[in-house]
Enzyme design. Structure first.
Site, PDB file in Angstrom:
ATOM      1  N   THR A  49     -12.811   3.042 -13.628  1.00  0.00           N
ATOM      2  CA  THR A  49     -13.421   1.769 -14.013  1.00  0.00           C
ATOM      3  C   THR A  49     -13.205   0.770 -12.881  1.00  0.00           C
ATOM      4  O   THR A  49     -12.381   0.977 -11.993  1.00  0.00           O
ATOM      5  CB  THR A  49     -12.802   1.198 -15.297  1.00  0.00           C
ATOM      6  OG1 THR A  49     -11.438   0.816 -15.038  1.00  0.00           O
ATOM      7  CG2 THR A  49     -12.832   2.220 -16.429  1.00  0.00           C
ATOM      8  N   ILE A 113      -7.613   1.974 -14.319  1.00  0.00           N
ATOM      9  CA  ILE A 113      -7.899   0.572 -14.585  1.00  0.00           C
ATOM     10  C   ILE A 113      -7.338  -0.253 -13.437  1.00  0.00           C
ATOM     11  O   ILE A 113      -6.239   0.007 -12.947  1.00  0.00           O
ATOM     12  CB  ILE A 113      -7.302   0.112 -15.940  1.00  0.00           C
ATOM     13  CG1 ILE A 113      -7.684  -1.356 -16.214  1.00  0.00           C
ATOM     14  CG2 ILE A 113      -5.795   0.320 -15.995  1.00  0.00           C
ATOM     15  CD1 ILE A 113      -7.329  -1.810 -17.622  1.00  0.00           C
ATOM     16  N   ILE A 144      -3.204   3.199 -12.487  1.00  0.00           N
ATOM     17  CA  ILE A 144      -3.405   1.795 -12.151  1.00  0.00           C
ATOM     18  C   ILE A 144      -4.016   1.717 -10.757  1.00  0.00           C
ATOM     19  O   ILE A 144      -3.463   2.251  -9.792  1.00  0.00           O
ATOM     20  CB  ILE A 144      -2.083   1.007 -12.195  1.00  0.00           C
ATOM     21  CG1 ILE A 144      -1.353   1.252 -13.532  1.00  0.00           C
ATOM     22  CG2 ILE A 144      -2.358  -0.480 -11.975  1.00  0.00           C
ATOM     23  CD1 ILE A 144      -2.172   0.936 -14.770  1.00  0.00           C
ATOM     24  N   LYS A 145      -5.164   1.050 -10.663  1.00  0.00           N
ATOM     25  CA  LYS A 145      -5.865   0.937  -9.390  1.00  0.00           C
ATOM     26  C   LYS A 145      -5.317  -0.254  -8.600  1.00  0.00           C
ATOM     27  O   LYS A 145      -5.351  -1.397  -9.072  1.00  0.00           O
ATOM     28  CB  LYS A 145      -7.370   0.768  -9.604  1.00  0.00           C
ATOM     29  CG  LYS A 145      -8.044   2.006 -10.178  1.00  0.00           C
ATOM     30  CD  LYS A 145      -9.532   1.798 -10.425  1.00  0.00           C
ATOM     31  CE  LYS A 145     -10.335   1.898  -9.160  1.00  0.00           C
ATOM     32  NZ  LYS A 145     -11.795   1.872  -9.440  1.00  0.00           N
ATOM     33  N   ILE A 146      -4.820   0.057  -7.415  1.00  0.00           N
ATOM     34  CA  ILE A 146      -4.292  -0.955  -6.504  1.00  0.00           C
ATOM     35  C   ILE A 146      -5.115  -0.906  -5.227  1.00  0.00           C
ATOM     36  O   ILE A 146      -5.309   0.178  -4.655  1.00  0.00           O
ATOM     37  CB  ILE A 146      -2.804  -0.690  -6.200  1.00  0.00           C
ATOM     38  CG1 ILE A 146      -1.974  -0.836  -7.479  1.00  0.00           C
ATOM     39  CG2 ILE A 146      -2.296  -1.621  -5.101  1.00  0.00           C
ATOM     40  CD1 ILE A 146      -0.503  -0.494  -7.300  1.00  0.00           C
TER      41      ILE A 146
END
Length: 372
Positions: A49, A113, A144-146
């Site tokens: 996403t 996300i 977790i998208k960083i």
């Protein structure tokens, strides 16, 4: 070895070792059972996403109205409301994909996300947001998208050291990709020293594809018409990234982590929808087939590949063995006057700006609906 285009092309791609992830999520897709059917019929084993996806989902559906009304009644601030809305969708998607996660020993079945993109240049805020999202979703198969910015690199290391699975996004350059890999390895080493089970920590490095060609081709067109270097930059960039990935897996540093149970950080091909009608709409799938990678595609690209993608039976790889040609393609771009470092730096800045704009659009949409 035969080549055919057929409805099972997606299955053949999966059998070649490419994990197919869907670059889309909405409450409509979840509640209608469409995501479950995608897993069954289209070999989908993950979901990504981003702020643009959520902005479109909330603006285009009444499925969020009840939750937004409840949040408004409680006087929740719009930033927290957006977190509650997006994490709810991701949590539900994680539950749908949990059987895939278990069947693949945590390699696939992942749902990503993104941290608030406004924090892309703020290390401390990114770490805090990553911890908050990990806690809010509360599922082992969330990622977790960083962003892979300079400021994001220490956040990647610290998040992984805490046992948080990370999807590093917005990678455009080979130099930055190497830094991302180092940040990942350092995080795993710290996680091991902290007593975490490395087999539960997942990571992918999202290397953006089509945006590179779009920018490079525009510069080539400005220099002169019909350059033979058009359409070569993105694939060369990705293939040389995979060469580095192979070198890392052959290193003593990786061997020690693998011995401790770690899974590799797989290259993920992102931005795989073609932006130039002169190219085949499955170009960035057809030409980036190799085992141990992820290709995350929007629905249109998935449908196109299922309809007319070229599937090969047997030994199917369009990446390994292409490295010398990739270097030659880069040399040709330099000779043509294209500064690839300038291209990738510009694309990183623009990528952050676009995600921030989408995030602010999402905030505005939710704020309006809460006010109503």
């Amino acid at each position: 070895m035969s080549e055919t285009a057929h409805p099972s092309s997606l299955a053949a791609l999966s059998q070649a070792g490419v994990s197919i992830w869907l670059d889309d999520l909405s409450r409509e897709r979840l509640r209608s059972g469409t995501l479950e059917r995608d897993i069954e019929d289209s070999s989908i084993v993950g979901v990504t996403t981003n702020p643009s996806i959520f902005a479109a989902a909330v603006a285009g559906s009444d499925q969020y109205d009840s939750q937004i009304a409840d949040l408004a009644a409680r006087g929740v601030e719009v930033d927290e409301a957006v977190r509650m809305i997006t994490t709810a969708d991701v949590r539900e998607a994680c539950d749908v994909l949990r059987p895939v996660y278990e069947a693949t020993d945590g390699v696939d079945g992942r749902v990503s996300i993104e941290v608030d993109p406004r924090f892309a240049r703020d290390t401390d805020a990114t770490i805090a947001e990553a911890k908050q999202l990990w806690w809010l979703v509360d599922r082992p198969n969330v990622m977790i998208k960083i962003p892979g910015t300079v400021e994001g690199l220490p956040a990647i290391t610290q998040a992984i050291a805490l046992g948080i699975s990370v999807n590093v996004t917005l990678i455009f350059s080979l130099e930055r990709y190497r830094e991302v890999v180092d940040a990942f390895l350092a995080g795993l080493e710290q996680a091991r020293d902290n007593g975490h089970d490395l087999s539960r920590i997942g990571s992918v490095a999202s290397f953006f594809i089509s945006r590179v060609d779009a920018e490079v081709d525009g510069r080539l067109d400005a220099i002169g018409p019909d350059s033979p270097a058009r359409g070569t930059a993105a694939l060369a960039n990705a293939r040389l990234a995979f060469e580095h990935h192979e070198q890392v897996l052959a290193s003593d540093r990786w061997a020690a982590l693998a011995e401790a149970g770690a899974h590799p950080q797989r290259p993920l091909w992102a931005s795989t929808s073609v932006k130039d009608d002169a190219y085949a709409d499955t170009l960035y799938v057809d030409e980036l087939v190799t085992a141990g990678t992820v290709n995350t595609m929007p629905q249109a690209t998935i449908d196109a590949f299922a309809d007319h993608g070229v599937a090969k039976d047997g030994d199917w790889d369009t990446v390994r063995g292409s490295y010398e040609q990739a270097r030659a393609d880069f040399a040709r771009l330099a000779d043509a006057g294209v500064d690839i470092d300038d291209v990738t730096a510009q694309l990183e800045d623009e990528g952050i700006e676009k995600f921030v704009a989408s995030w602010e659009e999402l905030l505005a949409t939710v704020k309006t609906q809460m006010g109503a």
